[in-house]
Enzyme design. Structure first.
Site, PDB file in Angstrom:
ATOM      1  N   HIS A 150       0.852  -1.194   0.000  1.00  0.00           N
ATOM      2  CA  HIS A 150       0.000   0.000   0.000  1.00  0.00           C
ATOM      3  C   HIS A 150       0.882   1.236   0.000  1.00  0.00           C
ATOM      4  O   HIS A 150       1.942   1.235   0.626  1.00  0.00           O
ATOM      5  CB  HIS A 150      -0.903   0.011   1.249  1.00  0.00           C
ATOM      6  CG  HIS A 150      -2.096   0.884   1.075  1.00  0.00           C
ATOM      7  ND1 HIS A 150      -2.048   2.235   1.301  1.00  0.00           N
ATOM      8  CD2 HIS A 150      -3.365   0.605   0.673  1.00  0.00           C
ATOM      9  CE1 HIS A 150      -3.241   2.747   1.048  1.00  0.00           C
ATOM     10  NE2 HIS A 150      -4.051   1.787   0.662  1.00  0.00           N
TER      11      HIS A 150
ATOM     12  N   ASP B 135      -8.004  -5.433   0.272  1.00  0.00           N
ATOM     13  CA  ASP B 135      -8.580  -6.068  -0.913  1.00  0.00           C
ATOM     14  C   ASP B 135      -8.215  -7.539  -1.031  1.00  0.00           C
ATOM     15  O   ASP B 135      -8.909  -8.302  -1.716  1.00  0.00           O
ATOM     16  CB  ASP B 135      -8.171  -5.304  -2.176  1.00  0.00           C
ATOM     17  CG  ASP B 135      -8.924  -3.993  -2.260  1.00  0.00           C
ATOM     18  OD1 ASP B 135     -10.030  -3.944  -1.712  1.00  0.00           O
ATOM     19  OD2 ASP B 135      -8.407  -3.026  -2.831  1.00  0.00           O
TER      20      ASP B 135
END
Ligand code: CMC
Length: 435
Positions: free
Chosen positions: A309, A367
């Site tokens: 991320h 996710d």
């Protein structure tokens, strides 16, 4: 907010030029460089916005090193435990959690807006059945601007902004469910007002006109938590797209459509779909080491989807919540021993122990788990990003509103570092020819 601290910039040994430092409530201090060009003639270069704050915001705060996410100051863990998605939508829009009366009114109003114009339902028939549902979403949500073209004129009126917000938050589950139903040739299901927001979405996705659909509360809770965790995430790529599109004064529904287009990419909201495709490609637990090796190879473009991320350099707090929900859902559905889910767990285990992933602080992101949960629930892989868009519409609308109401609001217009041909003349011998 500014505390009198300054940065001095010396260029070519000339008199230093001063820039104020802004100290936010939480987060890194920022150098206010808005006067840089006027004072020095210089621009700043920051491709990918690695060091640039694009706005002031009161909505969401992320501390990527700590792994902290706050909506309007409330930690995401507490919101996921004590609130449902509509509480969170109200919170993000109005700045605080609703009282019981406010919640009753809000739920009532959302239920009143769930149906879409019958003419809009006909839109779907213009798409091929095998169209990617995100392509359908870009088109149908953008088309809301053709039905509600007063929206951009009314943005200075708080009542009109509330109507726009309620309308799109209410209609997104219907729009997403229709995209799915159309792709499968299944009859469109009208919303049911006796069900909550998420249960109604499941009814529109999986119900049939022949019998009453009874949603499983464990699954409803899992999906509602996915919505809560995806509702906003401060200035990510799609939210910045919505703000940039909206900065020209464009219709808000057209801006949301632009956000959906941006979200679609595999580096952003498309990661959950890409992650499931990757798991299918790996195929078997025995091949996990081979793919981990590929992910570490600089000469191979392959990345572990659902890992890493830009902001979190610690476990994404949303991923921690989703990991537990994932276990609950797999247990509830008796899928703990399903080969695909065993493979996902093995990949997670190896990556969390591997030096490369540990050193680069590459943790599974939300996710990774939300894709697994959605797959287990029976949501087709290509619909995953639509579910993300459904939830993120709340954040997009609130961020759009914050931008248009910001007294410092200006059309977004980045500069560039031009590296093309220097000025040159067209050869005088050249003559226009008929095509
Ligand atoms: N697999 C293997 N290596 C990775 C991965 C990964 N998933 N992610 C980052 N790296 C490496 C990257 O190659 C780089 O290595 P080096 O330092 O040797 O150049 C290093 O880790 C730092 O990564 P980065 O690419 O500079 O980080 P970024 O902030 O530009 O990208 C990211 C962040 C999310 C786009 C990237 O981690 C990625 O592509 N992950 C896979 C896609 C994904 O899961 N995206 C969903 C993000 S969460 C949902 C959302 O908010 O949209």
């Amino acid at each position: 907010m500014t505390e009198g601290r300054k940065v001095l910039l010396t260029i070519d040994g000339k008199e230093p030029v001063e820039f104020p430092i802004m100290s936010p409530v939480h987060g890194n201090d920022c150098v206010d460089v808005r006067s840089l060009t006027a004072k020095t003639g210089l621009f700043t270069y920051d491709a990918g916005f690695l060091s640039t704050a694009s706005c002031k915001s009161k909505i969401t705060f992320i501390d990527g090193d700590k792994g902290e996410l706050l909506y309007r100051g409330y930690p995401i863990e507490e919101l996921a435990e004590h609130c449902n998605f509509l509480d969170v939508a109200y919170l993000l829009k109005h700045g605080d959690l609703p009282t019981s009366e406010q919640k009753i009114d809000f739920v009532k109003i959302i239920k009143r807006h769930t149906m879409i114009h019958e003419q809009m339902a006909k839109f779907y028939q213009g798409f091929r059945r095998d169209a990617h549902p995100m392509a359908v979403m870009v088109g149908v949500v953008g088309a809301l601007s053709a039905f509600y073209h007063e929206a951009e004129e009314g943005f200075l009126d708080p009542k009109a902004r509330n109507v726009n917000f309620n309308r799109i938050v209410a209609k997104m589950p219907t729009i997403v469910a229709l995209a799915y139903r159309y792709s499968r040739g299944k009859p469109f299901m009208y919303p049911r007002n006796d069900l909550g927001y998420t249960a109604n979405f499941m009814h529109m996705m999986f119900g049939t006109p022949c019998e009453e659909y009874v949603p499983n509360p464990v699954i409803v809770h899992a999906l509602d938590t996915i919505f809560t965790l995806h509702a906003d995430h401060e200035q990510n790529a799609s939210t910045s797209t919505v703000r940039l599109a909206g900065s020209s004064g464009a219709n808000p529904y057209a801006c949301i459509s632009a956000g959906i287009g941006c979200l679609w990419g595999p580096a952003h909201g498309g990661a959950n779909e890409a992650c499931l495709k990757m798991l299918a490609e790996i195929g078997d637990v025995s091949r996990v080491p081979e793919y981990i090796k590929r992910a570490k190879d600089k000469n191979d473009s392959f990345k572990l989807m659902g890992f890493g991320h830009r902001v979190y350099k610690n476990f994404d707090p949303r991923a921690k919540i989703m990991r537990k929900i994932c276990d609950d859902v797999l247990r509830e559905l008796g899928l703990e021993n399903d080969p695909l889910f065993k493979l996902a767990k093995e990949l997670e285990r190896i990556a969390l122990e591997d030096d490369y992933f540990v050193e680069k602080k590459l943790y599974p992101n939300v996710d990774f788990y939300s894709g697994i949960v959605q797959k287990a629930i029976g949501i087709p892989t290509e619909m995953f990003t639509c579910i993300f868009a459904l939830a993120r519409t709340v954040g997009w609308m609130v961020q759009w509103e914050e931008m248009v109401m910001d007294p410092e609001y200006k059309i977004g217009r980045p500069r560039q570092v031009y590296v093309g041909e220097p000025r040159r003349g067209v050869p005088p011998t050249r003559r226009p020819e008929a095509d």
